[in-house]
Design a protein around this motif. Structure first.
Motif, PDB file in Angstrom:
ATOM      1  N   ALA A 106      34.369  45.773  37.344  1.00  0.00           N
ATOM      2  CA  ALA A 106      34.999  46.126  38.615  1.00  0.00           C
ATOM      3  C   ALA A 106      35.201  47.632  38.652  1.00  0.00           C
ATOM      4  N   LEU A 107      35.242  48.194  39.855  1.00  0.00           N
ATOM      5  CA  LEU A 107      35.252  49.649  40.003  1.00  0.00           C
ATOM      6  C   LEU A 107      36.667  50.208  40.015  1.00  0.00           C
ATOM      7  N   HIS A 108      36.878  51.261  39.213  1.00  0.00           N
ATOM      8  CA  HIS A 108      38.128  52.002  39.274  1.00  0.00           C
ATOM      9  C   HIS A 108      38.179  52.846  40.546  1.00  0.00           C
TER      10      HIS A 108
ATOM     11  N   ALA B 200      51.898  42.047  41.610  1.00  0.00           N
ATOM     12  CA  ALA B 200      51.554  40.772  42.248  1.00  0.00           C
ATOM     13  C   ALA B 200      50.043  40.579  42.310  1.00  0.00           C
ATOM     14  N   GLU B 201      49.310  41.670  42.500  1.00  0.00           N
ATOM     15  CA  GLU B 201      47.856  41.557  42.578  1.00  0.00           C
ATOM     16  C   GLU B 201      47.221  41.356  41.207  1.00  0.00           C
TER      17      GLU B 201
ATOM     18  N   HIS C 255      40.667  43.348  41.670  1.00  0.00           N
ATOM     19  CA  HIS C 255      39.770  44.501  41.730  1.00  0.00           C
ATOM     20  C   HIS C 255      40.136  45.494  42.820  1.00  0.00           C
ATOM     21  N   ASN C 256      41.292  45.320  43.448  1.00  0.00           N
ATOM     22  CA  ASN C 256      41.743  46.284  44.447  1.00  0.00           C
ATOM     23  C   ASN C 256      42.137  47.612  43.798  1.00  0.00           C
ATOM     24  N   ALA C 257      42.014  48.687  44.569  1.00  0.00           N
ATOM     25  CA  ALA C 257      42.585  49.997  44.200  1.00  0.00           C
ATOM     26  C   ALA C 257      42.234  50.363  42.756  1.00  0.00           C
ATOM     27  N   SER C 258      43.253  50.614  41.915  1.00  0.00           N
ATOM     28  CA  SER C 258      43.018  50.914  40.505  1.00  0.00           C
ATOM     29  C   SER C 258      43.507  49.769  39.618  1.00  0.00           C
ATOM     30  N   ASN C 259      43.471  48.547  40.157  1.00  0.00           N
ATOM     31  CA  ASN C 259      43.923  47.392  39.387  1.00  0.00           C
ATOM     32  C   ASN C 259      43.159  47.186  38.079  1.00  0.00           C
TER      33      ASN C 259
END
Length: 278
Positions: free
Chosen positions: A126-128, A139-140, A169-173
């Motif tokens: 997944a992308l940083h 929560a994510e 994989h949202n944001a910097s998750n």
């Protein structure tokens, strides 16, 4: 055993020569030589004529990473673009890499090691999005679950609990997941975890992807669509399983998307339409 000579890196691109040059620079710096790069170019001006891109193509060739740049017009949507690339792949593995992703030098080496160890349908990073590195979203991160005892096939659909993994994989998750579950990883350490899907950097067993239909559904979706990678991965996952890898070694350049019309989701045409036909 898979080696770099078993790998085609497939890069779709359109009107982002600067980002493509950064992506190619990351490939040129990989610790694993011997793979091939195939670029499908749908830009208004041929990307091969861009000086930065041309320089990286030369560097890749010099470093035993040959590049095949193909003009592919007219544009008929990302699913067709990916199908075109798959038709030109002839090695055992196919890594789909978006044209706005920079890879750490060990990334391909780690992907190959994971595929050798897991023997599933796909693995990926997944992308940083590092502009969000201080935006922690507990929560994510909650749906995170590692694979233990090997990767197994699973059926993931919108109505299933597994679908909630998309928030991982949202944001910097991905960065925050690695910090929480691995801490300071070794230089080539990796752990597999369960995903809904992965965007931007996905390594497939090519024969298994083809067996599951690849991106053949492009003819049944409108040219302006989104989510083609989701549909393909769900089909592969159902038969052969798939995994994300931590820590991620892929970084998003965070440019504006070139896919501005997302009114048609491939999921609806591949899965909902098929369910309605039964």
């Amino acid at each position: 055993m898979f080696t770099p000579s078993d790998l085609d890196v497939l890069v779709p691109t359109r009107d982002r020569p600067g980002a493509l040059a950064v992506t190619l620079a990351g490939l040129a710096a990989q610790t694993a030589p011997g793979f091939r790069v195939v670029i499908s170019d749908q830009s208004r001006e041929p990307v091969a004529g861009d000086r930065l891109v041309a320089a990286q193509v030369r560097i890749l060739g010099h470093r035993d990473r040959p590049v095949d740049v193909r003009r592919h017009l007219p544009a008929r949507g990302m699913a067709e673009q990916r199908a075109f690339l798959l038709d030109r792949a002839d090695r055992r593995l196919a890594l789909y890499l978006d044209d706005d992703v920079w890879l750490e030098p060990e990334a391909i080496e780690v992907l190959l090691a994971a595929m050798n160890g897991l023997r599933c349908g796909f693995v990926g990073f997944a992308l940083h999005g590092l502009s969000y590195r201080d935006d922690v979203r507990p929560a994510e991160l909650a749906p995170y679950e590692e694979w233990t005892g090997g990767v197994r096939p699973e059926r993931v659909r919108r109505e299933s609990p597994a679908w909630r993994r998309w928030t991982l994989h949202n944001a910097s998750n991905p960065l925050h997941l690695a910090q929480e579950h691995i801490g300071a990883p070794g230089p080539r350490e990796w752990r597999p975890y369960k995903v809904a899907w992965i965007g931007g950097c996905v390594l497939y067993d090519r024969e298994r992807l083809l067996e599951c239909g690849g991106f053949d559904f492009w003819r049944s979706v409108p040219p302006r669509h989104a989510g083609e990678d989701v549909a393909a991965q769900l089909r592969v996952m159902e038969r052969y399983g798939g995994a994300g890898l931590l820590p991620s070694r892929a970084y998003h350049l965070e440019l504006p998307t070139t896919i501005t019309d997302r009114g048609a989701e491939c999921y609806d045409y591949v899965f909902e339409a098929a369910a309605g036909a039964r």
